[in-house]
Design an enzyme around this catalytic site. Structure first.
Site, PDB file in Angstrom:
ATOM      1  N   GLU A   5     -12.418   2.305   5.849  1.00 43.41           N
ATOM      2  CA  GLU A   5     -11.413   2.628   6.567  1.00 43.41           C
ATOM      3  C   GLU A   5     -11.252   3.983   6.739  1.00 43.41           C
ATOM      4  OE1 GLU A   5      -6.453   0.898   7.144  1.00 43.41           O
ATOM      5  OE2 GLU A   5      -7.199   2.954   5.718  1.00 43.41           O
ATOM      6  N   GLU A  33       0.743  -1.117   0.258  1.00 41.01           N
ATOM      7  CA  GLU A  33      -0.467  -0.596   0.190  1.00 41.01           C
ATOM      8  C   GLU A  33       1.140   1.385  -0.279  1.00 41.01           C
ATOM      9  OE1 GLU A  33      -3.343   2.009   2.781  1.00 41.01           O
ATOM     10  OE2 GLU A  33      -1.888   0.754   3.748  1.00 41.01           O
TER      11      GLU A  33
END
Length: 265
Positions: free
Chosen positions: A240, A143
């Site tokens: 998130e 990520e």
């Protein structure tokens, strides 16, 4: 319709962690993710998943001392042994939880270490992780994160991350595409999703500014969710974000998708 997973590190944190599984299921989520499972016995986490009919979508590799500000150790040349031990621990938990993908946080650049050394260390560590995870039937995600929230983070762009994955050259590696982070660093979200979708293993969402729930900022999430449907995205979308005024109060954005999920079921 995208499949939504509640990030239990950020959502429902008005409640003790183990109680958040039930809260997520009651709210209509069918999957969960969170940063780290390691503080809890894997058997207890597995029981919560089974009790509430939830899929464990994602968790991270161990990422160093989070309380002291570490955000991953994969690029740190003096932490290779710790990284490799963490891969084994992550596989142990993921296997028990039925989790088929694990995310790796690259970490922050330490002072005085050459960029090439950090890059070579990261590639070597990811090769090790990809091989071990692949043997366990698990995908490795990597990520990029914006450098405003985490100054000095080693991976901050989608193409930069894909270049690293190209160097790793393992079939079970994918990009974790966090729309909030990439809006800050790159923008151009729709065309990027179209171009890179085949290499994206997981998507996460939050609005900008503030990292609050979809609909509180500048990102047009209804358009992006329709686009993901049109492109045939079959993965999960992780919620998130930092709830602006409590988790349940901020789930209005999810009402349409929750209703569709109920009809589909």
């Amino acid at each position: 319709m995208p499949r939504f997973a509640a990030n239990l590190t950020m959502l429902f944190n008005e409640h003790p962690f183990l109680d958040r599984f039930g809260r997520a299921a009651e709210a209509g989520f069918t999957g969960v993710e969170y940063l780290f499972p390691y503080p809890y016995p894997k058997e207890e986490l597995a029981e919560r998943l089974q009790r509430h009919g939830l899929t464990q979508v994602l968790h991270n590799l161990p990422a160093g001392d989070w309380a002291k500000g570490e955000r991953g150790i994969a690029c740190l040349p003096d932490r290779r042994g710790e990284f490799q031990d963490g891969v084994g621990q992550a596989i142990d938990y993921a296997t028990a939880l039925g989790c088929r993908q694990i995310n790796c946080l690259a970490g922050k650049r330490p002072a005085g270490v050459a960029e090439t050394v950090l890059g070579d260390t990261l590639v070597d560590n990811l090769r090790f992780a990809a091989k071990a995870l692949g043997e366990a039937g698990i995908d490795l995600l990597v990520e990029p994160i914006n450098t405003r929230d985490i100054p000095g983070f080693f991976l901050s762009g989608s193409q930069q991350t894909l270049d690293v994955l190209d160097a790793v050259d393992a079939p079970n590696t994918k990009l974790q595409y966090d729309i909030y982070h990439m809006q800050i660093m790159e923008g151009d979200l729709g065309p990027t999703l179209q171009t890179l979708l085949s290499r994206i293993g997981h998507i996460q969402v939050a609005d900008n500014p503030g990292r609050h729930e979809p609909g509180t900022g500048e990102i047009h999430y209804p358009f992006l969710f329709r686009l993901l449907d049109a492109l045939g995205y079959a993965g999960w979308v992780g919620a998130e974000y930092v709830p602006q005024s409590g988790t349940e109060a901020g789930l209005g954005w999810f009402d349409l998708y929750r209703a569709k999920a109920t009809v589909a079921a």
